[in-house]
Design a protein around this motif. Structure first.
Motif, PDB file in Angstrom:
ATOM      1  N   SER A   1       0.827  -1.208   0.000  1.00  0.00           N
ATOM      2  CA  SER A   1       0.000   0.000   0.000  1.00  0.00           C
ATOM      3  C   SER A   1       0.861   1.258   0.000  1.00  0.00           C
ATOM      4  O   SER A   1       1.973   1.262   0.551  1.00  0.00           O
TER       5      SER A   1
ATOM      6  N   SER B   1       0.480   3.634   1.868  1.00  0.00           N
ATOM      7  CA  SER B   1       0.636   4.042   3.267  1.00  0.00           C
ATOM      8  C   SER B   1       1.622   3.165   4.021  1.00  0.00           C
ATOM      9  O   SER B   1       1.719   3.263   5.246  1.00  0.00           O
ATOM     10  N   ASN B   2       2.334   2.316   3.325  1.00  0.00           N
ATOM     11  CA  ASN B   2       3.344   1.476   3.964  1.00  0.00           C
ATOM     12  C   ASN B   2       4.308   2.361   4.765  1.00  0.00           C
ATOM     13  O   ASN B   2       4.902   3.290   4.210  1.00  0.00           O
TER      14      ASN B   2
ATOM     15  N   ASP C   1       3.450   0.655  -4.445  1.00  0.00           N
ATOM     16  CA  ASP C   1       2.731   1.768  -5.060  1.00  0.00           C
ATOM     17  C   ASP C   1       3.047   3.047  -4.302  1.00  0.00           C
ATOM     18  O   ASP C   1       2.975   3.100  -3.066  1.00  0.00           O
TER      19      ASP C   1
END
Length: 712
Positions: free
Chosen positions: A230, A232-233, A263
């Motif tokens: 993601s 937001s990792n 991403d």
């Protein structure tokens, strides 16, 4: 009376926890962990990390490459055991800090003024004196003097049989203990930062969130969600390749068994890639002019990324890592080497491939690399320069050996030899051989030659076939001669012409004998006649396909050793003359004028004969020369979200402070016992320091003269 044996008492849970705490917080345990981390770091430096598996197989062999892979030596810094050692080091150092911090802070507050007078006599630095003032007055004077010198002082009054005595307790250099806490705290912070910025969060998502490395091919957009991380990792570090004029927003995180796709919350557009070179051919500067497209706000932000000058957006740093080919378009000209094929052209893109067929033979041409600049050192011929041995220049001799570490006596002669193309030819069984050909001829040993390199494995250096350039600086002359050598009719014409020109007068029997010798020599050289295997050759050694090795094998089998040298000279002379006539015939067919019989032609023929002989070792039926290209560059960025970076920086600052405090700040404690005496007081002084140095001896002597009026 009876005695009962209780046996071995069972250890309590509290006792076991205490032992574990003692082990984890001990210095020996921490040093052992640091030793293992240092060894692992050396291994991670020596062994290239995150390389393709085939590279490790070629380097270490099938068995050891598998063993090293099982223990994750190809990804040391993200291996589970390395992260576990870091975690234990954090725990060990934290427990050590927790156990010693209360003692240190308690030590800050205490002056140890209750020390006994007899104990002062056990210190290495001690002195005694008689003062002409009362103990109280002497204590006040000494205390004020020490306060003025930066010491912290505490006075204590004691009753003795002789009267009231005074103890002066002072200390300085307490920051040495702060250095201990700072250094140990720095280790904890650096390890925590390393854990946060490592593979820990990525591995956690693989363990608990169903993420899997991707091992297939195809378009990035088609990769399923279980192989993507993601935006937001919280932490990651990957590579982002962007070709000039294109945009990319997905980074690649290399894993031992594939890749994960990260991403990004933005896309990077590469407007222009800039690279400058040193004279040695090494890159001097490479930078990228980029546009960052934010996915959420639609904002467009222009930036320039250079080495050590990253760009930043949404907490993600964009570093200039390297550069690569972005899919350059090339046009290659196929020229026959070991097969009677006609020249043809093929177009391709670097990174792509195209199939080739020649009857039952099926090959795949893979375009692997294009280098537009190749800088080589041509200083090898300088050793043949004439030198006046009578000249002795001491200054020049010394200066040539002093200076920078890389200075050598031999001056480098660097020259750009132009572009080169790398490609692979893969057969139907999947076996590939790599080739590297220069686009332009290179001047070596006074002759212009084309270099055609090949190697069977990436660990080997390239071995080059030298093909001389013709009068037009091209390869057509060699290709025509190679084709004529494979034509039986052309060989027969060349033999007859050579025999007729070499025999003077009407002597047909001599001409026929010479023609027979020339036919045998040229047939062996061309591979038209099978070469015999010399006696004593290793079992299973194949016969020479052609060239000079075939002629040599024939001589070893058919000519006695005593006559072999003279026979070889005659046969090589006949062979050279026949090949020269063959070259002239090939030029006639092409409508070119014959070559003059001069020194330049003789030199050209020597190079031609050597190149023809070596061509039988060339493993491909044809070679591909770079005819034209359109260079398209790509920039490789490293994108990283590193929340532990600030923590690591803070740890580095604390480590510097701690090391300087422990090395350059000396903790000292001073005690002076003043007891009543006739006409004044008796003084006993002792100094304690954490390190025995000459400075401590000098300081103690100064204190004796200042406080006790004792001359050193």
């Amino acid at each position: 009376m009876t005695v009962s044996n209780p046996g071995i008492p069972a250890r309590s849970a509290a006792g076991s926890l205490r032992d574990i705490n003692e082990l984890l917080s001990s210095m020996r345990f921490a040093i052992a962990l640091l030793t293992v981390i240092c060894i692992a770091s050396v291994i991670g430096t020596v062994i290239k990390q995150h390389e393709p598996v085939n590279n490790y197989v070629n380097q270490f062999g099938p068995f050891w490459s598998e063993v090293f892979g099982k223990i994750n030596l190809y990804a040391v810094y993200s291996a589970w055991w390395f992260l576990l050692i870091l975690a234990f080091l954090v725990i060990s150092t934290s427990l050590c800090i927790a156990r010693n911090t209360p003692k240190i802070f308690t030590d800050f507050k205490t002056f140890k003024e209750n020390i006994r007078e007899q104990s002062l006599k056990a210190f290495p630095h001690r002195a005694e004196s008689v003062l002409g003032e009362s103990p109280e007055a002497a204590a006040n004077r000494i205390g004020q003097t020490l306060l003025g010198s930066g010491w912290k002082v505490r006075l204590q009054s004691r009753q003795t049989p002789q009267g009231e005595g005074w103890m002066v307790a002072a200390k300085a250099g307490a920051a040495n203990k702060i250095g201990y806490l700072a250094a140990h705290g720095a280790i904890v912070l650096v390890c925590i930062g390393g854990l946060l910025d490592g593979d820990l969060f990525v591995r956690a998502q693989m363990w608990f969130n169903g993420k899997e490395p991707f091992v297939g091919g195809g378009l990035i957009a088609d990769v399923p969600a279980q192989h993507r991380l993601s935006p937001s990792n919280p932490t990651f570090r990957g590579n982002l390749l962007v070709t000039e004029g294109t945009t990319s927003g997905t980074a690649v995180l290399a894993q031992p068994r594939g890749v994960l796709l990260q991403d990004l919350p933005f896309s990077v557009e590469l407007k222009k890639f800039i690279v400058e070179y040193y004279d040695t051919g090494m890159p001097k500067l490479f930078a990228s002019d980029i546009v960052i497209h934010d996915h959420e706000t639609g904002e467009k932000k222009e930036a320039r990324v250079e080495v050590n000058h990253p760009a930043q957006h949404r907490g993600i740093n964009i570093y200039q890592s390297s550069f690569d080919d972005g899919g350059s378009k090339v046009r290659l000209r196929a020229l026959p080497i070991n097969a009677p094929t006609r020249p043809f052209e093929v177009n391709g893109v670097i990174g792509g491939s195209t199939p080739l067929t020649n009857g039952d033979d099926k090959l795949t041409l893979e375009f692997t690399g294009l280098r537009v600049i190749n800088v080589e050192n041509f200083s090898g011929n300088q050793s043949t320069a004439q030198v006046d041995v009578r000249k002795v220049d001491l200054r020049e001799a010394i200066e040539s050996r002093l200076g920078s570490g890389h200075k050598t006596v031999t001056e480098k002669v660097l020259r750009n030899v132009g572009p080169s193309i790398s490609y692979k030819l893969r057969d139907a069984a999947g076996q590939a051989i790599e080739y590297n050909n220069y686009m332009l001829p290179v001047e070596l040993d006074g002759a212009r030659v084309y270099l055609m390199g090949m190697r069977e494995t990436p660990s080997e250096p390239f071995r080059y076939l030298r093909v001389p350039a013709d009068e037009a600086d091209g390869l057509d002359g060699f290709i025509r001669l190679r084709a004529a050598l494979g034509d039986a009719g052309m060989r027969e014409k060349a033999i007859r012409r050579y025999a007729a020109g070499a025999v003077e007068g009407e002597r047909p029997e001599l001409a026929e004998a010479l023609a027979a010798s020339a036919s045998r020599a040229l047939g062996l050289f061309a591979g038209a006649e099978p070469a015999p295997i010399p006696p004593g050759a290793p079992a299973g050694l194949p016969a020479a396909k052609g060239g000079l090795p075939a002629v040599s094998s024939f001589l070893e089998v058919n000519v006695p050793e005593a006559e072999r040298e003279r026979a070889s000279e005659v046969l090589v002379r006949i062979l050279n003359g026949t090949l020269f006539e063959l070259l002239q015939l090939s030029r006639e067919q092409a409508g070119l004028p014959p070559l003059e019989r001069d020194e330049n032609t003789q030199r050209l023929m020597t190079l031609m004969v050597m190149a023809l002989s070596d061509s039988y070792f060339y493993p491909a039926p044809m070679t591909f020369q770079l005819a034209d290209f359109e260079h398209i560059q790509a920039s490789v960025f490293q994108v990283a979200r590193a929340p532990g970076q600030t923590i690591v920086y803070l740890g580095c600052v604390l480590l510097i402070v701690g090391v300087f405090a422990m090395l350059y700040v000396r903790e000292r404690r001073l005690w002076i016992w003043l007891s009543p005496a006739a006409g004044g007081s008796s003084a006993s002084m002792a100094l304690s320091t954490n390190r025995k140095t000459l400075d401590a001896d000098k300081e103690f002597g100064l204190l004796k003269s200042q406080l006790l009026k004792v001359q050193s």
